[in-house]
Design a protein around this motif. Sequence first.
Motif, PDB file in Angstrom:
ATOM      1  N   GLN A  61       0.839  -1.207   0.000  1.00 39.95           N
ATOM      2  CA  GLN A  61       0.000   0.000   0.000  1.00 39.95           C
ATOM      3  C   GLN A  61       0.875   1.257   0.000  1.00 39.95           C
ATOM      4  OE1 GLN A  61      -3.580  -1.571  -0.561  1.00 39.95           O
ATOM      5  NE2 GLN A  61      -3.371   0.596  -0.244  1.00 39.95           N
ATOM      6  N   TRP A  65       0.898   4.049  -3.025  1.00 44.75           N
ATOM      7  CA  TRP A  65       0.665   5.489  -2.858  1.00 44.75           C
ATOM      8  C   TRP A  65       1.891   6.308  -3.248  1.00 44.75           C
ATOM      9  CZ3 TRP A  65      -3.960   7.230  -3.030  1.00 44.75           C
ATOM     10  CH2 TRP A  65      -5.019   6.439  -2.596  1.00 44.75           C
ATOM     11  N   ARG A  68       1.569   6.475  -6.886  1.00 41.91           N
ATOM     12  CA  ARG A  68       0.427   7.317  -7.252  1.00 41.91           C
ATOM     13  C   ARG A  68       0.806   8.800  -7.230  1.00 41.91           C
ATOM     14  NH1 ARG A  68      -4.638   5.726  -8.715  1.00 41.91           N
ATOM     15  NH2 ARG A  68      -6.245   7.220  -8.232  1.00 41.91           N
ATOM     16  N   SER A  97      -6.170  -6.676 -12.839  1.00 37.35           N
ATOM     17  CA  SER A  97      -6.462  -7.347 -11.565  1.00 37.35           C
ATOM     18  C   SER A  97      -5.446  -8.437 -11.262  1.00 37.35           C
ATOM     19  CB  SER A  97      -7.869  -7.946 -11.580  1.00 37.35           C
ATOM     20  OG  SER A  97      -8.826  -6.918 -11.690  1.00 37.35           O
ATOM     21  N   GLY A 121      -2.704   4.632 -12.419  1.00 40.82           N
ATOM     22  CA  GLY A 121      -4.034   5.204 -12.276  1.00 40.82           C
ATOM     23  C   GLY A 121      -5.099   4.193 -11.878  1.00 40.82           C
ATOM     24  N   LEU A 122      -4.700   2.988 -11.535  1.00 40.61           N
ATOM     25  CA  LEU A 122      -5.655   1.968 -11.085  1.00 40.61           C
ATOM     26  C   LEU A 122      -6.366   2.472  -9.829  1.00 40.61           C
ATOM     27  CD1 LEU A 122      -6.411  -1.073 -11.752  1.00 40.61           C
ATOM     28  CD2 LEU A 122      -4.947  -1.627  -9.816  1.00 40.61           C
ATOM     29  N   SER A 123      -7.626   2.162  -9.706  1.00 40.72           N
ATOM     30  CA  SER A 123      -8.435   2.581  -8.567  1.00 40.72           C
ATOM     31  C   SER A 123      -7.810   2.123  -7.243  1.00 40.72           C
ATOM     32  CB  SER A 123      -9.840   1.984  -8.697  1.00 40.72           C
ATOM     33  OG  SER A 123     -10.469   1.890  -7.449  1.00 40.72           O
ATOM     34  N   PRO A 124      -7.661   3.027  -6.272  1.00 40.76           N
ATOM     35  CA  PRO A 124      -7.109   2.647  -4.968  1.00 40.76           C
ATOM     36  C   PRO A 124      -7.918   1.558  -4.267  1.00 40.76           C
ATOM     37  CG  PRO A 124      -7.075   5.025  -5.185  1.00 40.76           C
ATOM     38  CD  PRO A 124      -7.841   4.486  -6.356  1.00 40.76           C
ATOM     39  N   LEU A 125      -9.237   1.607  -4.386  1.00 40.83           N
ATOM     40  CA  LEU A 125     -10.073   0.588  -3.745  1.00 40.83           C
ATOM     41  C   LEU A 125      -9.825  -0.780  -4.391  1.00 40.83           C
ATOM     42  CD1 LEU A 125     -12.263  -0.253  -1.760  1.00 40.83           C
ATOM     43  CD2 LEU A 125     -13.968   0.380  -3.486  1.00 40.83           C
ATOM     44  N   ARG A 126      -9.779  -0.802  -5.694  1.00 31.59           N
ATOM     45  CA  ARG A 126      -9.512  -2.058  -6.409  1.00 31.59           C
ATOM     46  C   ARG A 126      -8.148  -2.609  -6.022  1.00 31.59           C
ATOM     47  NH1 ARG A 126      -9.655  -2.522 -12.980  1.00 31.59           N
ATOM     48  NH2 ARG A 126      -9.438  -4.776 -13.146  1.00 31.59           N
ATOM     49  N   PHE A 127      -7.139  -1.728  -5.983  1.00 34.28           N
ATOM     50  CA  PHE A 127      -5.804  -2.172  -5.582  1.00 34.28           C
ATOM     51  C   PHE A 127      -5.825  -2.719  -4.161  1.00 34.28           C
ATOM     52  CE2 PHE A 127      -1.755  -1.643  -3.471  1.00 34.28           C
ATOM     53  CZ  PHE A 127      -0.919  -2.329  -4.336  1.00 34.28           C
ATOM     54  N   SER A 128      -6.467  -2.006  -3.240  1.00 34.47           N
ATOM     55  CA  SER A 128      -6.480  -2.422  -1.833  1.00 34.47           C
ATOM     56  C   SER A 128      -7.107  -3.798  -1.653  1.00 34.47           C
ATOM     57  CB  SER A 128      -7.220  -1.406  -0.972  1.00 34.47           C
ATOM     58  OG  SER A 128      -6.528  -0.187  -0.970  1.00 34.47           O
TER      59      SER A 128
END
Length: 192
Positions: A61, A65, A68, A97, A121-128
């Motif tokens: 994580q 970030w 990001r 994914s 630029g992948l979604s933070p929620l998807r990555f998490s």
Amino acid sequence: MFEHIDLNHLLATYGYWAVFLGCVMEGETILILGGMAAHQHLLKLWPVIAWASAGGMLGDQLLFWSGRYFGARLLPRLKRQQAQIKRVTGLIERYPSTSVFSVRFLYGMRLVGPMVIGASGLSPLRFSLLNMFGAMVWATLFVTGGYWAGEALERLFGNLKPYRLPIALGVVVVVAVVAMVLHLRNKRKLRQ
């Protein structure tokens, strides 16, 4: 010198924190050793897996970030990792994914991969969510591998208590040698 080290006390006092911090930074060696410690009943198996999962997830994580916010400036400066950056970028474009889940299992990608994914630029929620799942699978596989290695060594040598420090050093050496061989092989492939 080493006969005065009380490995049992050190593991009981700092074992879970060592697993957590080791997995924030890199992890495989500490996971194997944590699994072996669980086999020897110095640590408990499920807390080792939980702490390892949390450490692996947190480390990725933080790297995500970093990528990001600083990826555009930071990634071009990583001259030696450009081949890995290009490889992860290709994986993200084709299989976003799957790349998040699998990047921790690919040699040389564990540190660079999450930064590249963050910069993509992948979604933070998807990555998490994918990172959490990947960290749990990764921790479970390596810790249970260490646990089974402890079982195999105990069958070979009997009581492992007198051999704990040499075994721990042996695991570190074996992992370092394997990492060096893989690094040299990747380096040779890049030259071709």
